[in-house]
Write an enzyme that holds these catalytic residues in place. Structure first.
Site, short mmCIF file in Angstrom:
data_model
loop_
_atom_site.label_atom_id
_atom_site.label_comp_id
_atom_site.label_asym_id
_atom_site.label_seq_id
_atom_site.Cartn_x
_atom_site.Cartn_y
_atom_site.Cartn_z
CD GLU A 15 -3.31 -4.66 0.72
OE1 GLU A 15 -1.89 -4.99 1.34
OE2 GLU A 15 -4.37 -4.53 1.69
CB THR A 46 -8.01 -6.99 2.03
OG1 THR A 46 -8.88 -7.34 1.16
CG2 THR A 46 -6.58 -5.70 1.60
N GLY A 106 -6.13 -7.87 12.69
CA GLY A 106 -7.13 -7.45 12.19
C GLY A 106 -7.43 -6.19 13.50
CD GLN A 173 -1.14 0.54 7.30
OE1 GLN A 173 -1.37 0.95 6.39
NE2 GLN A 173 -2.10 0.75 8.66
C1 LIG Z 1 0.30 -4.83 5.07
C2 LIG Z 1 -1.00 -4.56 6.21
C3 LIG Z 1 -1.99 -5.31 5.00
C4 LIG Z 1 -3.34 -5.29 6.07
N1 LIG Z 1 -3.95 -6.11 5.16
C5 LIG Z 1 -5.14 -6.42 6.58
C6 LIG Z 1 -6.57 -7.16 5.86
O1 LIG Z 1 -6.74 -7.90 5.01
N2 LIG Z 1 -7.98 -7.39 6.83
C7 LIG Z 1 -7.79 -6.78 8.19
O2 LIG Z 1 -8.54 -6.80 8.52
N3 LIG Z 1 -6.80 -5.93 8.46
C8 LIG Z 1 -5.54 -5.47 7.87
N4 LIG Z 1 -4.30 -4.78 8.23
C9 LIG Z 1 -4.95 -4.10 9.84
C10 LIG Z 1 -3.82 -5.01 10.67
O3 LIG Z 1 -5.27 -5.94 10.81
C11 LIG Z 1 -4.04 -3.97 12.05
O4 LIG Z 1 -3.67 -2.71 11.62
C12 LIG Z 1 -4.31 -4.13 12.60
O5 LIG Z 1 -5.18 -3.19 14.40
C13 LIG Z 1 -3.30 -4.96 13.36
O6 LIG Z 1 -2.44 -5.97 12.88
P1 LIG Z 1 -0.98 -6.56 13.39
O7 LIG Z 1 -0.91 -8.05 12.55
O8 LIG Z 1 -0.17 -5.60 12.71
O9 LIG Z 1 -0.58 -6.54 14.68
P2 LIG Z 1 -0.14 -6.95 15.81
O10 LIG Z 1 1.26 -7.69 15.19
O11 LIG Z 1 -0.65 -8.02 17.02
O12 LIG Z 1 0.34 -5.65 16.56
C14 LIG Z 1 -0.88 -5.11 16.75
C15 LIG Z 1 -0.53 -4.53 18.10
O13 LIG Z 1 -0.80 -4.93 19.67
C16 LIG Z 1 1.00 -4.28 19.71
N5 LIG Z 1 1.80 -6.09 20.42
C17 LIG Z 1 1.14 -6.98 19.24
N6 LIG Z 1 2.47 -7.89 20.06
C18 LIG Z 1 1.75 -7.44 21.45
C19 LIG Z 1 2.67 -8.28 22.31
N7 LIG Z 1 2.73 -9.89 22.89
N8 LIG Z 1 2.18 -7.72 23.94
C20 LIG Z 1 1.40 -6.40 23.78
N9 LIG Z 1 1.35 -5.55 22.84
C21 LIG Z 1 1.20 -6.02 21.56
C22 LIG Z 1 1.56 -3.83 18.32
O14 LIG Z 1 2.75 -3.41 19.26
C23 LIG Z 1 0.54 -3.26 17.98
O15 LIG Z 1 0.42 -2.44 18.69
C24 LIG Z 1 -3.45 -5.12 7.30
C25 LIG Z 1 -2.42 -3.91 8.58
C26 LIG Z 1 -0.94 -3.81 7.29
C27 LIG Z 1 -0.19 -2.65 7.45
#
Ligand SMILES: Cc1cc2nc3c(=O)[nH]c(=O)nc-3n(C[C@H](O)[C@H](O)[C@H](O)COP(=O)(O)OP(=O)(O)OC[C@H]3O[C@@H](n4cnc5c(N)ncnc54)[C@H](O)[C@@H]3O)c2cc1C
Length: 295
Positions: A15, A46, A106, A173
């Site tokens: 990455e 990213t 995000g 993560q």
């Molecule tokens: C490998 C990796 C790469 C990343 N790259 C970037 C990047 O390039 N740019 C950036 O800005 N950020 C990045 N992030 C950070 C990421 O955007 C954050 O961790 C963000 O807070 C959560 O993203 P997610 O896609 O996991 O969200 P989600 O899958 O939506 O989860 C977020 C939270 O919501 C909860 N949730 C999910 N669905 C529901 C539902 N239906 N009802 C209630 N709660 C729910 C989950 O349990 C979790 O607590 C990255 C993270 C990782 C692990």
């Protein structure tokens, strides 16, 4: 369509972050020049993280895909974004032959940020509805649970929802404790998550970096890591040396424990990657050979 999971397991992926704002892309391409020499299965870029420009994500991912002929994966976040804006970016990625997306929510500054999308699952559903199989979609997962999730079990339930929408694989993560990752992986498998899970490893390169990382993602720091950061923290070169050694051993142990892939958070430090690569290469290829021999 190019799919890195069709290549030999375990996969080996990197990455990087794109340049910020109007900064030149030359430095990033110099990093990529070095990284491709280690034969990664993909390089992901990213999006918007740390103030990086979103246009630069499109540009750099396209460069990886088309200039280097390496699979480029564009990270894409959906909070505070409209369907129209997402469509615009997806169209540009598609036109540039980028067919792999890491679909993310995000980070939220506050709830008013949300806009049209609330969860990554909605972005995944949107991409599937609008583009069918034009893109392979990947999602993020959290071996120590997402910081906002009330419990590991609830976080896993939401992860399963993302998987059921047809994601090709998961990228984790970062974590420093392999036991935590492997226990969590068993729980994920137990609830029917079958997608390959790529283990996220970030080499520690300074005492300040580890404090920041722990604050942002809440990763547990093993006593052994705390000890070397405390002992050598005043000397960045020494912490970096210890961090590279730790990441190398961490990866060797993960490969022995049959992870489906290693995702290195390179922080654009090609020299750190070179050192780790030298330490893990024979183990990685031994493991790949064993996987192939066992069919
Ligand atoms: C490998 C990796 C790469 C990343 N790259 C970037 C990047 O390039 N740019 C950036 O800005 N950020 C990045 N992030 C950070 C990421 O955007 C954050 O961790 C963000 O807070 C959560 O993203 P997610 O896609 O996991 O969200 P989600 O899958 O939506 O989860 C977020 C939270 O919501 C909860 N949730 C999910 N669905 C529901 C539902 N239906 N009802 C209630 N709660 C729910 C989950 O349990 C979790 O607590 C990255 C993270 C990782 C692990």
């Amino acid at each position: 369509m190019q799919n890195f999971f069709e290549k030999l397991a375990p996969s080996y992926t990197f990455e990087i972050f794109p340049p910020k704002g109007n900064a030149s892309t030359a430095g990033t391409y110099a990093v990529i020049d070095s990284l491709v020499s280690f034969n990664p299965d993909l390089i992901s870029v990213t999006y918007g993280a740390g103030g990086s420009s979103r246009d630069n994500t499109v540009e750099i991912t396209s460069g990886i895909q088309n200039k280097y002929n390496v699979c480029g994966v564009a990270h894409l976040t959906c909070v505070g974004t409209t369907r129209k804006e997402l469509r615009d970016i997806l169209e540009r990625l598609k036109a540039n032959n980028v067919r792999n997306i890491l679909a993310l929510r995000g980070d939220l500054k506050d709830e008013s940020d949300l806009g049209e999308f609330h969860h990554a699952s909605e972005l995944i559903a949107f991409i599937k509805e609008e583009y069918g199989n034009d893109f392979d979609v990947f999602a993020a997962c959290y071996p120590e649970k997402h910081p906002e999730a009330p419990s590991l079990e609830e976080d896993l339930r939401h992860l399963k929802e993302k998987c059921d929408l047809g994601v090709k694989g998961l990228i984790s993560q970062l974590f420093f404790d392999n036991d935590i990752f492997c226990e969590w992986r068993e729980k994920a498998r137990a609830i029917g998550i079958t997608q390959p899970i790529i283990a996220g490893v970030m080499p520690i390169t300074s005492a300040a970096q580890i404090s920041k990382v722990v604050e942002l993602c809440g990763a547990s720091v093993p006593t052994r890591v705390r000890r070397f950061v405390d002992a050598y923290g005043h000397h960045q070169g020494a912490v970096k040396e210890a961090g590279i050694a730790y990441a190398t051993e961490q990866i060797i142990d993960l490969l022995a424990r049959d992870v489906e892939g290693i995702h290195l958070y390179t922080m654009n430090q090609a020299d750190t990657v070179r050192r780790i690569d030298a330490g893990i290469r024979s183990v990685l290829y031994t493991k790949r050979y064993a996987v192939r021999s066992n069919g």
